[in-house]
Scaffold this active site. Structure first.
Site, PDB file in Angstrom:
ATOM      1  N   ASN A 215       0.867  -1.181   0.000  1.00 17.59           N
ATOM      2  CA  ASN A 215       0.000   0.000   0.000  1.00 17.59           C
ATOM      3  C   ASN A 215       0.905   1.232   0.000  1.00 17.59           C
ATOM      4  O   ASN A 215       1.506   1.553   1.022  1.00 17.59           O
ATOM      5  CB  ASN A 215      -0.889  -0.033   1.252  1.00 17.59           C
ATOM      6  CG  ASN A 215      -1.699   1.244   1.416  1.00 17.59           C
ATOM      7  OD1 ASN A 215      -1.795   2.064   0.510  1.00 17.59           O
ATOM      8  ND2 ASN A 215      -2.286   1.415   2.598  1.00 17.59           N
TER       9      ASN A 215
ATOM     10  N   HIS B 284      -9.732   1.526   4.821  1.00 13.24           N
ATOM     11  CA  HIS B 284      -8.432   1.656   5.491  1.00 13.24           C
ATOM     12  C   HIS B 284      -8.556   2.631   6.659  1.00 13.24           C
ATOM     13  O   HIS B 284      -9.286   3.609   6.578  1.00 13.24           O
ATOM     14  CB  HIS B 284      -7.369   2.141   4.498  1.00 13.24           C
ATOM     15  CG  HIS B 284      -5.988   2.069   5.077  1.00 13.24           C
ATOM     16  ND1 HIS B 284      -5.487   3.036   5.930  1.00 13.24           N
ATOM     17  CD2 HIS B 284      -5.021   1.128   4.953  1.00 13.24           C
ATOM     18  CE1 HIS B 284      -4.262   2.684   6.289  1.00 13.24           C
ATOM     19  NE2 HIS B 284      -3.947   1.532   5.722  1.00 13.24           N
TER      20      HIS B 284
ATOM     21  N   GLU C 227      -5.962  -4.785  10.474  1.00 10.37           N
ATOM     22  CA  GLU C 227      -4.891  -3.817  10.707  1.00 10.37           C
ATOM     23  C   GLU C 227      -5.211  -3.009  11.964  1.00 10.37           C
ATOM     24  O   GLU C 227      -5.980  -2.042  11.897  1.00 10.37           O
ATOM     25  CB  GLU C 227      -4.788  -2.837   9.534  1.00 10.37           C
ATOM     26  CG  GLU C 227      -4.398  -3.455   8.232  1.00 10.37           C
ATOM     27  CD  GLU C 227      -3.741  -2.428   7.316  1.00 10.37           C
ATOM     28  OE1 GLU C 227      -2.583  -2.641   6.946  1.00 10.37           O
ATOM     29  OE2 GLU C 227      -4.380  -1.405   7.011  1.00 10.37           O
TER      30      GLU C 227
ATOM     31  N   SER D   9       2.951  -2.224  10.383  1.00  6.99           N
ATOM     32  CA  SER D   9       4.375  -2.326  10.730  1.00  6.99           C
ATOM     33  C   SER D   9       5.017  -3.644  10.298  1.00  6.99           C
ATOM     34  O   SER D   9       5.920  -4.146  10.980  1.00  6.99           O
ATOM     35  CB  SER D   9       4.582  -2.091  12.233  1.00  6.99           C
ATOM     36  OG  SER D   9       4.246  -0.770  12.579  1.00  6.99           O
TER      37      SER D   9
ATOM     38  N   GLY E 224       2.273   2.082  10.986  1.00  4.39           N
ATOM     39  CA  GLY E 224       3.309   3.106  10.959  1.00  4.39           C
ATOM     40  C   GLY E 224       3.983   3.346  12.296  1.00  4.39           C
ATOM     41  O   GLY E 224       4.734   4.306  12.447  1.00  4.39           O
TER      42      GLY E 224
ATOM     43  N   LYS F 156       0.128   4.303  -0.264  1.00  3.13           N
ATOM     44  CA  LYS F 156      -0.473   5.505   0.352  1.00  3.13           C
ATOM     45  C   LYS F 156      -0.235   6.733  -0.542  1.00  3.13           C
ATOM     46  O   LYS F 156      -0.255   6.602  -1.765  1.00  3.13           O
ATOM     47  CB  LYS F 156       0.061   5.688   1.773  1.00  3.13           C
ATOM     48  CG  LYS F 156      -0.099   4.392   2.603  1.00  3.13           C
ATOM     49  CD  LYS F 156       0.145   4.565   4.056  1.00  3.13           C
ATOM     50  CE  LYS F 156      -0.065   3.230   4.767  1.00  3.13           C
ATOM     51  NZ  LYS F 156      -0.025   3.356   6.203  1.00  3.13           N
TER      52      LYS F 156
ATOM     53  N   GLU G  21      -6.794   4.936   7.666  1.00  2.00           N
ATOM     54  CA  GLU G  21      -6.484   6.339   7.356  1.00  2.00           C
ATOM     55  C   GLU G  21      -7.638   7.018   6.615  1.00  2.00           C
ATOM     56  O   GLU G  21      -7.630   8.235   6.455  1.00  2.00           O
ATOM     57  CB  GLU G  21      -5.156   6.423   6.575  1.00  2.00           C
ATOM     58  CG  GLU G  21      -3.981   6.138   7.507  1.00  2.00           C
ATOM     59  CD  GLU G  21      -2.726   5.620   6.826  1.00  2.00           C
ATOM     60  OE1 GLU G  21      -2.627   5.703   5.590  1.00  2.00           O
ATOM     61  OE2 GLU G  21      -1.849   5.100   7.549  1.00  2.00           O
TER      62      GLU G  21
HETATM   63  P1  PGA Z   1       2.622   0.227   7.641  1.00  3.07           P
HETATM   64  O1  PGA Z   1       1.168   0.507   7.020  1.00  3.07           O
HETATM   65  O2  PGA Z   1       3.091  -1.082   7.095  1.00  3.07           O
HETATM   66  O3  PGA Z   1       3.456   1.399   7.189  1.00  3.07           O
HETATM   67  O4  PGA Z   1       2.442   0.179   9.127  1.00  3.07           O
HETATM   68  C1  PGA Z   1       0.272  -0.530   6.769  1.00  3.07           C
HETATM   69  C2  PGA Z   1      -1.007   0.016   6.217  1.00  3.07           C
HETATM   70  O5  PGA Z   1      -1.419   1.122   6.605  1.00  3.07           O
HETATM   71  O6  PGA Z   1      -1.654  -0.620   5.353  1.00  3.07           O
END
Ligand code: PGA
Length: 262
Positions: free
Chosen positions: A29, A111, A182, A224, A188, A31, A113
């Site tokens: 992903n 997601h 998640e 992560s 993150g 982003k 976010e």
């Molecule tokens: P990350 O993000 O691996 O940077 O923690 C995962 C995600 O948001 O899909």
């Protein structure tokens, strides 16, 4: 076609029971990262994972989808979000049919976010987006997960179950659907849940699906993930694959994760 109604009157219709996937699924992903220059990185990833026994997908910014779909080799290219409506006066919106037309084969929906005041996704908007994506022929990776506060309050299972029930209410399930667990606090942050906590949440998700529809869909873990921890995470029996954010941005970091999965 089988229709099942659970005690709480949420209904899911089952077209055909999807199997657990034959290969691990690894989704990157990106982003809000990536310029046209980054297409070289897409090609490096495609070369690096070529021939591995894994189903590798990249959820890219909408601006890169069309070109990446041409250059991505065996990679499956997809989107990160979709507008709930099919067309019309929605400045800045990108409809599912537009993503499909550009070459996307799947999209993330819900997601964490996007489940923010700025992203404006609540459970009912997630449900409409999921149906819009499906109607346009996109596969869907439905993202669910609790906040740190939910977990502190011991509400994580209830929160995730509700996200699933609301998103999948009156949906015809099939092998177009994958669910990614998640935990919002793991994204993150460099902090991972224990393997036991991942396994427990996957059990919760599978039993919620069983109560509603009597069958399974592939389950991913995200938050992560890195080359250093991928193999350990994948040792959890219920995990069918990984959703990777930051560590998917370069071939150097992403390809070893795919190799660990394959
Ligand atoms: P990350 O993000 O691996 O940077 O923690 C995962 C995600 O948001 O899909």
């Amino acid at each position: 076609m089988l229709s099942v109604t659970s005690g709480n009157a949420q209904s899911i219709v089952l077209a055909s029971a999807p199997e657990r996937p034959p290969m691990p699924i690894v989704v990157g992903n990106w982003k809000m990262n990536g310029l046209l220059d980054s297409l070289g990185e897409v090609e490096r990833i495609a070369r690096g994972v070529g021939g591995t026994r894994a189903d590798v997908r990249l959820a890219l910014p909408a601006t890169l989808i069309a070109l990446a779909a041409l250059k991505g080799g065996e990679l499956t290219i997809g989107a990160q979000d979709v507008h709930p409506e099919p067309c019309g006066p929605r400045t800045g919106g990108i409809a599912a049919t537009m993503l499909r037309d550009a070459g996307a084969r799947f999209t993330l929906v819900g997601h964490s976010e996007r489940r923010t005041p700025q992203g404006s996704d609540d459970d009912s908007r997630v449900a409409v987006k999921l149906q819009a994506a499906r109607a346009a022929g996109l596969e869907v990776i439905l993202c669910v997960g609790e906040t740190a506060d939910d977990r502190r309050a011991g509400k994580e299972a209830a929160v995730v179950e509700k996200q699933i029930r609301r998103a999948l209410c009156n949906v015809v399930l099939g092998n177009w659907l994958t669910i990614a667990y998640e935990p919002r606090w793991a994204i993150g942050s460099g902090t991972l849940p224990s393997l036991g906590k991942i396994a427990a949440m996957h059990r919760t998700i599978r039993s919620a699906l069983a109560a509603m529809a009597g069958h399974d869909v592939p389950l991913l873990y995200g938050g992560s993930v890195s080359a250093a921890n991928a193999r350990e995470i994948l040792s959890v029996d219920s995990i069918d694959g990984l959703l990777v954010g930051n560590a998917s941005l370069t071939a150097d970091r992403f390809v070893p994760i795919v190799e660990a999965a394959a």
